[in-house]
Scaffold this motif. Structure first.
Motif, PDB file in Angstrom:
ATOM      1  N   ARG A 198      53.589  34.515  34.779  1.00 15.26           N
ATOM      2  CA  ARG A 198      53.066  34.424  33.409  1.00 15.26           C
ATOM      3  C   ARG A 198      51.547  34.348  33.444  1.00 15.26           C
ATOM      4  O   ARG A 198      50.962  33.653  34.263  1.00 15.26           O
ATOM      5  CB  ARG A 198      53.616  33.187  32.708  1.00 15.26           C
ATOM      6  N   TRP A 199      50.939  35.090  32.525  1.00 15.49           N
ATOM      7  CA  TRP A 199      49.487  35.048  32.344  1.00 15.49           C
ATOM      8  C   TRP A 199      49.198  34.588  30.928  1.00 15.49           C
ATOM      9  O   TRP A 199      49.819  35.049  29.972  1.00 15.49           O
ATOM     10  CB  TRP A 199      48.861  36.428  32.508  1.00 15.49           C
ATOM     11  N   THR A 200      48.212  33.699  30.781  1.00 15.80           N
ATOM     12  CA  THR A 200      47.713  33.299  29.479  1.00 15.80           C
ATOM     13  C   THR A 200      46.257  33.714  29.431  1.00 15.80           C
ATOM     14  O   THR A 200      45.429  33.186  30.180  1.00 15.80           O
ATOM     15  CB  THR A 200      47.846  31.771  29.284  1.00 15.80           C
ATOM     16  N   LEU A 201      45.950  34.691  28.597  1.00 13.45           N
ATOM     17  CA  LEU A 201      44.577  35.178  28.497  1.00 13.45           C
ATOM     18  C   LEU A 201      43.793  34.237  27.600  1.00 13.45           C
ATOM     19  O   LEU A 201      44.140  34.047  26.439  1.00 13.45           O
ATOM     20  CB  LEU A 201      44.543  36.597  27.967  1.00 13.45           C
ATOM     21  N   MET A 212      48.326  42.518  37.345  1.00 12.38           N
ATOM     22  CA  MET A 212      49.176  42.996  38.427  1.00 12.38           C
ATOM     23  C   MET A 212      49.644  41.857  39.294  1.00 12.38           C
ATOM     24  O   MET A 212      49.041  40.788  39.305  1.00 12.38           O
ATOM     25  CB  MET A 212      48.454  44.053  39.269  1.00 12.38           C
ATOM     26  N   PHE A 213      50.747  42.102  39.974  1.00 12.04           N
ATOM     27  CA  PHE A 213      51.201  41.180  41.009  1.00 12.04           C
ATOM     28  C   PHE A 213      51.878  41.996  42.098  1.00 12.04           C
ATOM     29  O   PHE A 213      52.256  43.138  41.909  1.00 12.04           O
ATOM     30  CB  PHE A 213      52.119  40.082  40.461  1.00 12.04           C
ATOM     31  N   ARG A 214      51.993  41.399  43.269  1.00 14.02           N
ATOM     32  CA  ARG A 214      52.578  42.054  44.427  1.00 14.02           C
ATOM     33  C   ARG A 214      53.894  41.396  44.799  1.00 14.02           C
ATOM     34  O   ARG A 214      54.092  40.203  44.547  1.00 14.02           O
ATOM     35  CB  ARG A 214      51.626  41.982  45.617  1.00 14.02           C
ATOM     36  N   GLY A 215      54.749  42.175  45.420  1.00 16.54           N
ATOM     37  CA  GLY A 215      56.010  41.656  45.916  1.00 16.54           C
ATOM     38  C   GLY A 215      56.440  42.422  47.155  1.00 16.54           C
ATOM     39  O   GLY A 215      55.895  43.489  47.464  1.00 16.54           O
ATOM     40  N   ILE A 216      57.392  41.859  47.865  1.00 18.21           N
ATOM     41  CA  ILE A 216      57.985  42.522  49.025  1.00 18.21           C
ATOM     42  C   ILE A 216      59.490  42.574  48.798  1.00 18.21           C
ATOM     43  O   ILE A 216      60.102  41.583  48.389  1.00 18.21           O
ATOM     44  CB  ILE A 216      57.680  41.769  50.331  1.00 18.21           C
ATOM     45  N   VAL A 217      60.093  43.723  49.063  1.00 16.29           N
ATOM     46  CA  VAL A 217      61.535  43.876  48.921  1.00 16.29           C
ATOM     47  C   VAL A 217      62.203  43.002  49.966  1.00 16.29           C
ATOM     48  O   VAL A 217      61.887  43.083  51.156  1.00 16.29           O
ATOM     49  CB  VAL A 217      61.959  45.342  49.063  1.00 16.29           C
ATOM     50  N   SER A 233      60.471  39.410  46.638  1.00 20.36           N
ATOM     51  CA  SER A 233      59.810  38.152  46.934  1.00 20.36           C
ATOM     52  C   SER A 233      58.361  38.252  46.465  1.00 20.36           C
ATOM     53  O   SER A 233      57.626  39.149  46.872  1.00 20.36           O
ATOM     54  CB  SER A 233      59.866  37.878  48.444  1.00 20.36           C
ATOM     55  N   TYR A 234      57.959  37.341  45.609  1.00 16.41           N
ATOM     56  CA  TYR A 234      56.613  37.307  45.042  1.00 16.41           C
ATOM     57  C   TYR A 234      55.568  37.161  46.137  1.00 16.41           C
ATOM     58  O   TYR A 234      55.722  36.352  47.055  1.00 16.41           O
ATOM     59  CB  TYR A 234      56.529  36.134  44.062  1.00 16.41           C
ATOM     60  N   GLN A 235      54.471  37.919  46.027  1.00 15.25           N
ATOM     61  CA  GLN A 235      53.405  37.862  47.028  1.00 15.25           C
ATOM     62  C   GLN A 235      52.040  37.571  46.419  1.00 15.25           C
ATOM     63  O   GLN A 235      51.026  37.689  47.098  1.00 15.25           O
ATOM     64  CB  GLN A 235      53.360  39.172  47.826  1.00 15.25           C
ATOM     65  N   GLY A 236      52.003  37.223  45.150  1.00 16.25           N
ATOM     66  CA  GLY A 236      50.746  36.791  44.553  1.00 16.25           C
ATOM     67  C   GLY A 236      50.133  37.779  43.589  1.00 16.25           C
ATOM     68  O   GLY A 236      50.606  38.907  43.418  1.00 16.25           O
ATOM     69  N   THR A 237      49.070  37.311  42.932  1.00 17.79           N
ATOM     70  CA  THR A 237      48.310  38.102  41.980  1.00 17.79           C
ATOM     71  C   THR A 237      46.840  37.698  42.072  1.00 17.79           C
ATOM     72  O   THR A 237      46.550  36.519  42.287  1.00 17.79           O
ATOM     73  CB  THR A 237      48.814  37.912  40.532  1.00 17.79           C
ATOM     74  N   PRO A 238      45.946  38.653  41.928  1.00 15.06           N
ATOM     75  CA  PRO A 238      44.525  38.299  41.925  1.00 15.06           C
ATOM     76  C   PRO A 238      44.043  37.842  40.548  1.00 15.06           C
ATOM     77  O   PRO A 238      42.899  37.426  40.404  1.00 15.06           O
ATOM     78  CB  PRO A 238      43.850  39.617  42.310  1.00 15.06           C
ATOM     79  N   ASP A 239      44.909  37.921  39.557  1.00 13.91           N
ATOM     80  CA  ASP A 239      44.510  37.644  38.183  1.00 13.91           C
ATOM     81  C   ASP A 239      44.410  36.150  37.899  1.00 13.91           C
ATOM     82  O   ASP A 239      45.340  35.383  38.169  1.00 13.91           O
ATOM     83  CB  ASP A 239      45.506  38.283  37.209  1.00 13.91           C
ATOM     84  N   ALA A 240      43.296  35.750  37.336  1.00 10.34           N
ATOM     85  CA  ALA A 240      43.110  34.360  36.932  1.00 10.34           C
ATOM     86  C   ALA A 240      44.054  34.036  35.779  1.00 10.34           C
ATOM     87  O   ALA A 240      44.402  34.896  34.984  1.00 10.34           O
ATOM     88  CB  ALA A 240      41.660  34.137  36.504  1.00 10.34           C
ATOM     89  N   GLY A 241      44.453  32.807  35.704  1.00  7.78           N
ATOM     90  CA  GLY A 241      45.301  32.385  34.596  1.00  7.78           C
ATOM     91  C   GLY A 241      46.769  32.655  34.817  1.00  7.78           C
ATOM     92  O   GLY A 241      47.573  32.473  33.904  1.00  7.78           O
ATOM     93  N   ALA A 242      47.169  33.078  36.010  1.00 12.27           N
ATOM     94  CA  ALA A 242      48.580  33.366  36.277  1.00 12.27           C
ATOM     95  C   ALA A 242      49.278  32.111  36.788  1.00 12.27           C
ATOM     96  O   ALA A 242      48.736  31.353  37.592  1.00 12.27           O
ATOM     97  CB  ALA A 242      48.712  34.486  37.292  1.00 12.27           C
TER      98      ALA A 242
END
Length: 156
Positions: free
Chosen positions: A134-137, A150-155, A88-97
């Motif tokens: 998806r990230w677009t730089l 990076m992104f986080r998830g939970i099993v 289960s997706y838990q987010g990313t701190p990266d801009a543009g995701a």
């Protein structure tokens, strides 16, 4: 069951992200389990460990590393990473995701996306619905430069 989930997570890292750019950019990926540890004095810290076995509720960190191996800046670099069904997706701190909840057909923020259930009811997308990140730089990647996403998830 835990071994099956681990294998699915490992498979996601073995065939991770795809990149789209008219440039020479290489990708590599790794997955880690986030653990809360205490030292001998009782001080707590969060550490990332290579997964040996994962179980439902384990927190995962997916790291994608890129390197421009070409002689020119890489423009319009897009990285797409599928999520294992068991995560289960838990987010990313990266801009543009952006995320997809339909296998990559449409993209947006989680709050923008909708999911149609079998009974026809349409609801807002939830983290467990995410199928891809998806990230677009926006800025060019200079020749020889590296970076991480990076992104986080939970099993599940």
């Amino acid at each position: 069951m835990t071994i099956k989930i681990f294998m699915m997570a490992a498979l996601a890292c073995a065939t991770p992200a795809t990149a789209r750019a008219a440039n020479q950019v290489s990708l590599s990926s790794a997955v880690f389990v986030e653990k809360d540890r205490a030292d001998a004095q009782g001080r707590r810290s969060i550490v990332l460990e290579a997964p040996r076995m994962v179980t439902p509720g384990d927190k995962l960190v997916f790291m994608l590393s890129y390197r421009n191996t070409g002689n020119h800046p890489a423009n319009d670099f897009i990285v797409t990473n599928p999520l294992p069904q068991a995560v289960s997706y838990q987010g990313t701190p990266d801009a543009g995701a952006f995320v997809s909840v339909d296998g990559g057909a449409t993209w947006g923020t989680l709050g923008q996306l909708r999911v149609k259930e079998r009974n026809g009811y349409v609801r807002g997308a939830r983290p467990e619905d995410v199928t891809h990140v998806r990230w677009t730089l926006k800025q060019a990647i200079p020749a020889g430069s590296t970076g991480k996403l990076m992104f986080r998830g939970i099993v599940k």
